[in-house]
Design a protein around this motif. Structure first.
Motif, short mmCIF file in Angstrom:
data_model
loop_
_atom_site.label_atom_id
_atom_site.label_comp_id
_atom_site.label_asym_id
_atom_site.label_seq_id
_atom_site.Cartn_x
_atom_site.Cartn_y
_atom_site.Cartn_z
N LYS A 11 -10.57 80.22 34.21
CA LYS A 11 -9.32 81.03 33.66
C LYS A 11 -9.66 82.60 33.88
CE LYS A 11 -6.57 81.56 29.79
NZ LYS A 11 -6.18 81.17 28.45
N SER A 24 0.20 91.17 36.08
CA SER A 24 0.22 90.82 34.62
C SER A 24 0.79 89.59 34.22
CB SER A 24 0.91 92.28 33.88
OG SER A 24 1.89 92.47 34.19
N ASN A 25 0.93 89.16 33.09
CA ASN A 25 1.94 88.12 32.57
C ASN A 25 1.62 86.84 33.41
OD1 ASN A 25 3.63 86.87 30.74
ND2 ASN A 25 5.14 87.59 31.63
N VAL A 26 0.33 86.50 33.59
CA VAL A 26 -0.14 85.33 34.52
C VAL A 26 0.47 83.98 33.78
CG1 VAL A 26 -2.00 84.22 35.67
CG2 VAL A 26 -1.92 86.76 35.25
N ARG A 27 0.98 83.24 34.47
CA ARG A 27 1.70 81.97 33.98
C ARG A 27 1.26 80.87 35.07
NH1 ARG A 27 4.71 86.19 33.79
NH2 ARG A 27 6.40 85.25 35.32
N LEU A 28 0.87 79.73 34.56
CA LEU A 28 0.64 78.63 35.24
C LEU A 28 2.03 77.83 34.74
CD1 LEU A 28 -1.59 77.01 36.57
CD2 LEU A 28 -2.11 75.90 34.43
N PHE A 29 2.42 76.91 36.07
CA PHE A 29 3.46 76.17 36.18
C PHE A 29 3.31 75.09 37.23
CE2 PHE A 29 4.66 79.08 39.51
CZ PHE A 29 5.49 78.56 40.36
N ALA A 33 0.30 72.45 35.03
CA ALA A 33 0.63 72.99 33.71
C ALA A 33 1.31 71.79 32.95
CB ALA A 33 1.85 74.03 33.82
N ILE A 45 1.16 79.43 40.25
CA ILE A 45 0.51 80.70 39.27
C ILE A 45 1.72 81.64 39.41
CG2 ILE A 45 -0.85 82.60 38.54
CD1 ILE A 45 -3.41 80.69 39.48
N VAL A 47 3.19 85.69 38.36
CA VAL A 47 2.66 86.67 38.00
C VAL A 47 4.08 87.82 37.82
CG1 VAL A 47 0.36 86.34 38.38
CG2 VAL A 47 1.87 87.59 39.86
N ASP A 48 3.77 88.89 37.22
CA ASP A 48 4.59 89.87 37.27
C ASP A 48 3.73 91.03 37.97
OD1 ASP A 48 6.86 88.79 35.56
OD2 ASP A 48 6.11 89.65 33.66
#
Length: 74
Positions: A11, A24-29, A33, A45, A47-48
Motif C-alpha cells: 500500500k 491523489s485520492n487513490v481508491r481501489l475498486f 476491493a 486503482i 485516482v484524481d
C-alpha cells in the motif's frame, strides 16, 4: 498469498508511485476491493489527477513494473 494481501503489503509503495505522478485520492475498486479476486485478477486503482498544462484532461495509466506485483506471490 492473495491479491488483497499483496496490495495491503504494498500500500505505501502504491501510494508513493501515485503521488509521484501527481495522483491523489487513490481508491481501489473491482474484484480486489470486493474480496472476490483470484491470482489472475488485475488490480483496479482509481485516482484524481492534478490538472497540469495542455494535457490536463488526457487520461494516463500508471503501470508499475510487473515485478512489483509479483513479489508477494510464490
Amino acid at each position: 498469498m492473495s491479491i488483497q494481501e499483496i496490495v495491503q503489503e504494498n500500500k505505501t509503495k502504491i501510494l508513493e508511485i501515485a503521488y509521484k505522478h501527481g495522483a491523489s485520492n487513490v481508491r481501489l475498486f473491482g474484484s480486489v476491493a470486493k474480496g472476490h479476486s483470484t491470482l489472475e485478477s488485475d488490480v483496479d486503482i482509481l485516482v484524481d489527477m492534478a490538472a497540469k498544462g495542455r494535457n490536463a484532461t488526457k487520461p494516463r495509466c500508471l503501470r508499475p513494473s510487473p515485478t512489483t506485483w509479483e513479489r508477494g506471490r510464490g
